[in-house]
Design a protein around this motif. Structure first.
Motif, PDB file in Angstrom:
ATOM      1  N   ASP A  89      50.960  34.864 102.339  1.00 34.35           N
ATOM      2  CA  ASP A  89      51.242  34.914 103.777  1.00 34.35           C
ATOM      3  C   ASP A  89      52.462  35.795 104.021  1.00 34.35           C
ATOM      4  OD1 ASP A  89      50.878  33.079 106.548  1.00 34.35           O
ATOM      5  OD2 ASP A  89      52.835  34.003 106.230  1.00 34.35           O
ATOM      6  N   VAL A  90      52.207  36.901 104.674  1.00 34.14           N
ATOM      7  CA  VAL A  90      53.237  37.922 104.755  1.00 34.14           C
ATOM      8  C   VAL A  90      54.432  37.502 105.645  1.00 34.14           C
ATOM      9  CG1 VAL A  90      52.323  39.376 106.622  1.00 34.14           C
ATOM     10  CG2 VAL A  90      53.332  40.433 104.639  1.00 34.14           C
ATOM     11  N   THR A  94      58.156  36.979 104.222  1.00 32.32           N
ATOM     12  CA  THR A  94      59.277  37.754 104.782  1.00 32.32           C
ATOM     13  C   THR A  94      60.433  36.816 105.135  1.00 32.32           C
ATOM     14  OG1 THR A  94      57.633  39.235 105.717  1.00 32.32           O
ATOM     15  CG2 THR A  94      59.872  39.538 106.479  1.00 32.32           C
ATOM     16  N   TRP A  97      62.289  36.156 101.987  1.00 33.14           N
ATOM     17  CA  TRP A  97      63.159  37.303 101.649  1.00 33.14           C
ATOM     18  C   TRP A  97      64.388  37.304 102.553  1.00 33.14           C
ATOM     19  CZ3 TRP A  97      62.622  39.823  97.352  1.00 33.14           C
ATOM     20  CH2 TRP A  97      61.351  40.069  96.797  1.00 33.14           C
ATOM     21  N   SER A 247      65.892  42.775 105.955  1.00 31.90           N
ATOM     22  CA  SER A 247      64.649  42.006 106.102  1.00 31.90           C
ATOM     23  C   SER A 247      64.441  41.496 107.522  1.00 31.90           C
ATOM     24  CB  SER A 247      64.647  40.837 105.126  1.00 31.90           C
ATOM     25  OG  SER A 247      65.823  40.094 105.274  1.00 31.90           O
ATOM     26  N   PHE A 250      61.839  43.278 109.480  1.00 32.42           N
ATOM     27  CA  PHE A 250      60.481  43.038 108.974  1.00 32.42           C
ATOM     28  C   PHE A 250      59.818  41.863 109.677  1.00 32.42           C
ATOM     29  CE2 PHE A 250      59.453  45.443 105.061  1.00 32.42           C
ATOM     30  CZ  PHE A 250      60.554  46.272 105.068  1.00 32.42           C
ATOM     31  N   ILE A 256      53.307  42.064 110.647  1.00 30.36           N
ATOM     32  CA  ILE A 256      54.028  40.999 109.942  1.00 30.36           C
ATOM     33  C   ILE A 256      54.388  39.867 110.891  1.00 30.36           C
ATOM     34  CG2 ILE A 256      56.188  40.430 108.723  1.00 30.36           C
ATOM     35  CD1 ILE A 256      56.062  43.205 107.455  1.00 30.36           C
TER      36      ILE A 256
END
Lengths: 259, 204
Positions: A89-90, A94, A97, A247, A250, A256
């Motif tokens: 799961d992006v 993220t 991160w 991050s 993102f 995303i």
């Protein structure tokens, strides 16, 4: 700076890693006992490496390290907890991160914060759980909760109960906010405010600051309110770090951004 | 201490800019060149210049090449229905050495990394989606895209980003299998690798 023996064992999580030399990696680790530390994992980029699988980011690992001249050397590693849902799961990945980058940027080397470590692990678990759910609202709240408690742990707790300007108790109404002055400002002091703070955002921030995660209710915020809470917290983080987090962008990038 | 002879100092400085080369190694390399025959030094200089002047990126797969399209993209024997997506040109070399894959490649030139600030726009992801979309419905339509990124967090993150972009197309999107490396020890395998190796076990 905590002293450690020549060879020492600790639990740690990889915050970031950089390729080095032929097949080595330099790791930035976060451990409960030694805080943030840097170590080299020799040969860990080879497919036959005994270390590589245990040194993936967000894996809770038990390490044996040997003190080196500049960098400590990872001699053994054994994964204790893997968060594999994050891999699929992006948005939640993220988020993971992002919290890792927050810890990396805010902490100095060898400055232990065991409570923050426990909170970091807990937040990663929440994101991992959220990765198998369709919505991102709980994950979003977990990120804001972590941001506030990271600031609290490191002595940057934003004032949300008394005015950061005149110290009078704040009332449940529209107030102002200034990261530079250290928190919320009462209507009278709001001329110094960098931004306005609606009653809704004020309540959410106070709730998250005062409440342990298990007691945080399932809030569903309108996008305007989410943006406002994010904006306020980002202004505080940016003020203390004096830089943008890579991050962060993102989390809102096309393809995303969460639901 | 840096030598006072300017050309020597300049070469040390240039070597020290290379990845993984520290000041001591840069000095050692410089003095090796100094002691080696002039012909060897010239060949090295020519090789460096040639690689910069003649190597380009293939406009189809973005692999490094001397001609555009590259030898793989222009080879009629290759299976045009399969595209293998890799992070770096070196990965193409590694896969070609196996001799197993007969399709085409697409080189992303990296993996997504939020902490390093490497985003979708920094990689050849849009070009991959356009390449697949362009050929949809034609004789050359892509039947399968193999996402062969590195088996690590950044590689998986890149796959999690790309897979939904390709899902709308009428084709198979696959990943390389995960499991134990030849020559490895079972007792040292992490539980993730071991778990996937068990899931992907084969009848003997």
């Amino acid at each position: 700076m905590p002293l450690h023996p020549r060879v020492y064992s600790t639990e740690a999580i990889v915050l970031r890693r950089t390729d080095f030399g032929e097949a080595d990696r330099i790791l930035t680790l976060f451990s409960p006992a030694y805080g943030k530390l840097r170590a080299i994992a020799k040969g860990s980029r080879r497919t036959t490496s005994r270390l590589a699988g245990h040194l993936e980011p967000f894996t809770r690992t038990q390490l044996l390290l040997a003190a080196g001249r500049e960098l400590d050397i990872v001699t053994q590693a054994e994964g204790r907890e893997r968060l594999d849902h994050l891999r699929d799961d992006v948005w939640h990945a993220t988020g993971a991160w992002y919290v890792a980058e927050l810890v990396d940027r805010f902490l100095e080397d060898a400055d232990p914060h065991p409570r923050l470590y426990a909170r970091f692990v807990h937040t990663l678990r929440l994101l991992d759980d959220g990765a198998s759910a369709p919505a991102t609202s709980r994950g979003w709240l977990a990120l804001r909760h972590f941001e506030l408690h990271l600031l609290d742990e490191l002595g940057y707790r934003p004032a949300l109960h008394t005015c950061a300007g005149c110290e009078t108790p704040l009332r449940p109404e529209e107030n102002g906010f200034s990261a530079e002055l250290g928190g919320a400002l009462c209507p009278a002091c709001s001329r110094y405010a960098q931004r306005r703070m609606s009653l809704g955002a004020f309540k959410v921030l106070r709730l998250l600051q005062m409440t342990e995660w298990d007691a945080v209710p399932r809030l569903r915020l309108a996008s305007g309110e989410r943006n406002e809470v994010e904006g306020i917290l980002q202004s505080v983080l940016r003020y203390h770090l004096d830089r943008e987090l890579k991050s962060w962008a993102f989390l809102h990038a096309p393809g995303i951004e969460g639901a | 201490m840096q030598p006072t002879v300017a050309p020597v100092a300049a070469l040390i400085e240039e070597f020290a800019k290379l990845p993984g080369i520290g000041p001591k190694t840069a000095q050692r390399l410089t003095f090796f060149i100094l002691r080696s025959p002039a012909d060897q030094a010239r060949r090295l200089a020519e090789a460096i210049t040639r690689v910069k002047e003649s190597i380009i990126q293939c406009s189809t797969c973005f692999n490094i090449t001397e001609t555009d399209p590259c030898a793989i993209c222009s080879n009629p024997q290759r299976d045009r229905g399969a595209i293998c997506v890799v992070e770096e040109p070196l990965d193409v070399l590694a896969l070609e050495k196996t001799g197993v894959f007969k399709g085409l490649y697409h080189v992303l030139h990296g993996a997504l990394s939020p902490v390093e600030g490497i985003g979708p726009r920094d990689l050849r992801i849009d070009e991959l989606v356009a390449r697949v979309r362009e050929r949809a419905g034609s004789d050359d339509a892509v039947r399968e895209v193999i996402l062969a990124t590195n088996p690590n967090y950044e590689g998986d993150y890149t796959v999690a980003y790309i897979a939904p972009l390709l899902a709308q197309q009428d084709m198979k999107v696959t990943r390389l299998a995960r499991g134990l490396p030849i020559g490895g020890d079972l007792e040292y395998a992490d539980e993730g690798t071991l778990g996937r190796a068990l899931e992907g076990r084969r009848e003997v």
